[in-house]
Design a protein around this motif. Structure first.
Motif, short mmCIF file in Angstrom:
data_model
loop_
_atom_site.label_atom_id
_atom_site.label_comp_id
_atom_site.label_asym_id
_atom_site.label_seq_id
_atom_site.Cartn_x
_atom_site.Cartn_y
_atom_site.Cartn_z
N LEU A 215 0.86 -1.17 0.00
CA LEU A 215 0.00 0.00 0.00
C LEU A 215 0.90 1.23 0.00
O LEU A 215 1.84 1.32 0.81
CB LEU A 215 -0.90 0.04 1.24
N VAL A 216 0.65 2.17 -0.89
CA VAL A 216 1.39 3.43 -0.92
C VAL A 216 0.38 4.54 -0.69
O VAL A 216 -0.38 4.91 -1.58
CB VAL A 216 2.11 3.64 -2.27
N ASN A 217 0.34 5.02 0.54
CA ASN A 217 -0.66 6.02 0.94
C ASN A 217 -2.06 5.60 0.52
O ASN A 217 -2.85 6.41 0.03
CB ASN A 217 -0.32 7.39 0.38
N GLY A 218 -2.37 4.32 0.71
CA GLY A 218 -3.70 3.83 0.39
C GLY A 218 -3.89 3.33 -1.02
O GLY A 218 -4.99 2.94 -1.39
N ARG A 219 -2.83 3.33 -1.82
CA ARG A 219 -2.90 2.81 -3.19
C ARG A 219 -2.38 1.37 -3.19
O ARG A 219 -1.20 1.13 -2.91
CB ARG A 219 -2.07 3.64 -4.15
N PRO A 220 -3.20 0.36 -3.49
CA PRO A 220 -2.71 -1.02 -3.50
C PRO A 220 -1.82 -1.30 -4.71
O PRO A 220 -2.11 -0.86 -5.82
CB PRO A 220 -4.00 -1.85 -3.59
N ILE A 221 -0.73 -2.01 -4.47
CA ILE A 221 0.15 -2.49 -5.54
C ILE A 221 0.44 -3.96 -5.24
O ILE A 221 0.86 -4.30 -4.14
CB ILE A 221 1.47 -1.71 -5.61
N ALA A 222 0.22 -4.82 -6.23
CA ALA A 222 0.41 -6.25 -6.02
C ALA A 222 1.64 -6.74 -6.76
O ALA A 222 1.85 -6.42 -7.93
CB ALA A 222 -0.81 -7.02 -6.50
N GLY A 223 2.48 -7.50 -6.06
CA GLY A 223 3.61 -8.13 -6.70
C GLY A 223 4.85 -7.26 -6.75
O GLY A 223 4.82 -6.07 -6.48
N ALA A 224 5.97 -7.90 -7.12
CA ALA A 224 7.25 -7.19 -7.25
C ALA A 224 7.25 -6.47 -8.59
O ALA A 224 7.87 -6.92 -9.56
CB ALA A 224 8.41 -8.16 -7.13
N GLN A 225 6.56 -5.36 -8.64
CA GLN A 225 6.44 -4.60 -9.87
C GLN A 225 7.78 -3.97 -10.26
O GLN A 225 8.69 -3.86 -9.42
CB GLN A 225 5.39 -3.51 -9.70
N PRO A 226 7.92 -3.52 -11.49
CA PRO A 226 9.12 -2.78 -11.88
C PRO A 226 9.29 -1.55 -10.99
O PRO A 226 8.31 -0.99 -10.48
CB PRO A 226 8.82 -2.37 -13.33
N ALA A 227 10.53 -1.12 -10.82
CA ALA A 227 10.82 0.02 -9.94
C ALA A 227 9.99 1.25 -10.32
O ALA A 227 9.58 2.03 -9.46
CB ALA A 227 12.31 0.34 -9.99
N ALA A 228 9.74 1.42 -11.61
CA ALA A 228 9.00 2.60 -12.07
C ALA A 228 7.60 2.66 -11.47
O ALA A 228 7.08 3.75 -11.21
CB ALA A 228 8.90 2.60 -13.59
N ALA A 229 6.97 1.51 -11.22
CA ALA A 229 5.63 1.50 -10.65
C ALA A 229 5.65 2.10 -9.25
O ALA A 229 4.74 2.86 -8.87
CB ALA A 229 5.07 0.08 -10.61
N PHE A 230 6.67 1.76 -8.47
CA PHE A 230 6.78 2.31 -7.12
C PHE A 230 7.15 3.79 -7.15
O PHE A 230 6.61 4.60 -6.40
CB PHE A 230 7.80 1.51 -6.31
N THR A 231 8.06 4.14 -8.05
CA THR A 231 8.46 5.54 -8.17
C THR A 231 7.27 6.41 -8.53
O THR A 231 7.04 7.47 -7.93
CB THR A 231 9.56 5.69 -9.24
N GLN A 232 6.47 5.95 -9.49
CA GLN A 232 5.30 6.72 -9.92
C GLN A 232 4.29 6.85 -8.78
O GLN A 232 3.70 7.91 -8.57
CB GLN A 232 4.65 6.05 -11.13
N ALA A 233 4.07 5.75 -8.04
CA ALA A 233 3.11 5.78 -6.94
C ALA A 233 3.58 6.71 -5.83
O ALA A 233 2.78 7.47 -5.25
CB ALA A 233 2.90 4.37 -6.39
N ILE A 234 4.87 6.67 -5.52
CA ILE A 234 5.41 7.53 -4.47
C ILE A 234 5.34 9.00 -4.89
O ILE A 234 4.96 9.87 -4.10
CB ILE A 234 6.86 7.12 -4.13
N GLU A 235 5.72 9.28 -6.14
CA GLU A 235 5.67 10.66 -6.63
C GLU A 235 4.24 11.19 -6.62
O GLU A 235 3.99 12.35 -6.24
CB GLU A 235 6.25 10.73 -8.04
N ALA A 236 3.29 10.34 -7.04
CA ALA A 236 1.89 10.76 -7.04
C ALA A 236 1.39 11.03 -5.63
O ALA A 236 0.68 12.01 -5.37
CB ALA A 236 1.03 9.69 -7.72
N ALA A 237 1.77 10.17 -4.70
CA ALA A 237 1.36 10.34 -3.30
C ALA A 237 1.98 11.60 -2.70
O ALA A 237 1.34 12.33 -1.94
CB ALA A 237 1.75 9.12 -2.49
N ALA A 238 3.25 11.84 -3.02
CA ALA A 238 3.92 13.04 -2.50
C ALA A 238 3.27 14.30 -3.05
O ALA A 238 3.09 15.29 -2.33
CB ALA A 238 5.41 12.99 -2.87
N LYS A 239 2.90 14.25 -4.34
CA LYS A 239 2.23 15.40 -4.95
C LYS A 239 0.89 15.67 -4.28
O LYS A 239 0.55 16.82 -3.98
CB LYS A 239 2.03 15.14 -6.45
#
Length: 257
Positions: A215-239
């Motif tokens: 969970l990234v600030n309430g956004r579910p992500i399943a599996g060992a996704q590519p690094a870009a998926a986490f980077t995008q989720a974190i950037e979106a949450a920070a924004k």
């Protein structure tokens, strides 16, 4: 019913409203994608992050972030604007892949500058040794060495050696746990069992059926996704967090006039 019981009931009902969606998202990564020798990470459907930073975010799930200053199974500032919660198993091959290939870069880029906090949840799903490793990791945390144990347990080839009692002690020593006798007592104690069980119940309540789940600030992500998926989720949450803060500051300033 006591006030505490009513509060817990309301919280569970609120979380339950988001679980129906989260369960489908967190259930995307199958057992096949997490078992040793399973499918490659390319076989796991990629997470999609909308240009809208709030799309796919569930506010009740964001409240699962504990933000406990004394949490030995967390790293990063307790007041960081973004919290990544990971539900994982030490016998999970893809959890190890995330720990080795993706997490270090996230720590360097986002944890160290105060943007991100990572909170670990033990979610042993592969049987007795998974549970033993989870309790051992918690016990290492009691002596401030959880993340060192985490690194040792997820090192390349580590899970193939298993997590029997002697192996867990060896990992604790490698992690720099000073009092091995205390480590052994803690790992076998009821407090460890309760802590692991609480994390498991939280994951199951969310509908997670495999590891790793995030969970990234309430956004579910399943599996060992590519690094870009986490980077995008974190950037979106920070924004989104910055926008919320700016809005609050503007309202406060207007109220003070």
């Amino acid at each position: 019913m006591t006030t505490s019981s009513r509060t817990t009931t309301r919280r569970n009902i609120a979380i339950g409203a988001a679980v129906a969606v989260a369960a489908g998202l967190l259930g995307v990564a199958s057992y096949t994608a997490t078992k040793p020798g399973g499918a490659s990470s390319a076989d796991v459907p990629a997470a999609e992050v909308s240009a809208d930073p709030q799309a796919g975010v569930y506010s009740e799930l964001a409240k699962l972030a504990r933000r406990d200053h004394g949490d030995a199974l967390a790293q990063g500032r307790a007041d960081a604007p973004v919290v990544l919660i990971e539900y994982a198993d030490f016998l999970c091959g893809y959890c190890g892949k995330f720990a080795r290939d993706t997490e270090p870069a996230l720590v360097e880029k986002y944890v160290e500058d105060g943007t991100l906090r990572i909170e670990w949840r033990n979610f042993p799903i592969f049987g007795k040794e998974s549970d033993a490793a989870a309790r051992a990791a918690w016990a290492a945390g009691r002596q401030g060495r959880f993340w060192q144990f985490h690194a040792a347990a997820y090192a390349e080839g580590a899970k193939e050696k298993g997590f029997g009692e002697a192996r867990l002690k060896a990992l604790a020593e490698e992690a720099g746990v000073k009092d091995i006798a205390r480590f052994t007592r803690d790992a076998g104690g009821e407090a460890a069992a309760q802590a692991v069980r609480a994390d498991q119940e939280e994951a199951y309540q969310l509908g997670a059926t495999s590891t790793p789940s995030f969970l990234v600030n309430g956004r579910p992500i399943a599996g060992a996704q590519p690094a870009a998926a986490f980077t995008q989720a974190i950037e979106a949450a920070a924004k989104a967090a910055r926008t919320a803060k700016d809005t609050k500051d503007a309202k406060d300033a207007k109220a003070d006039r």
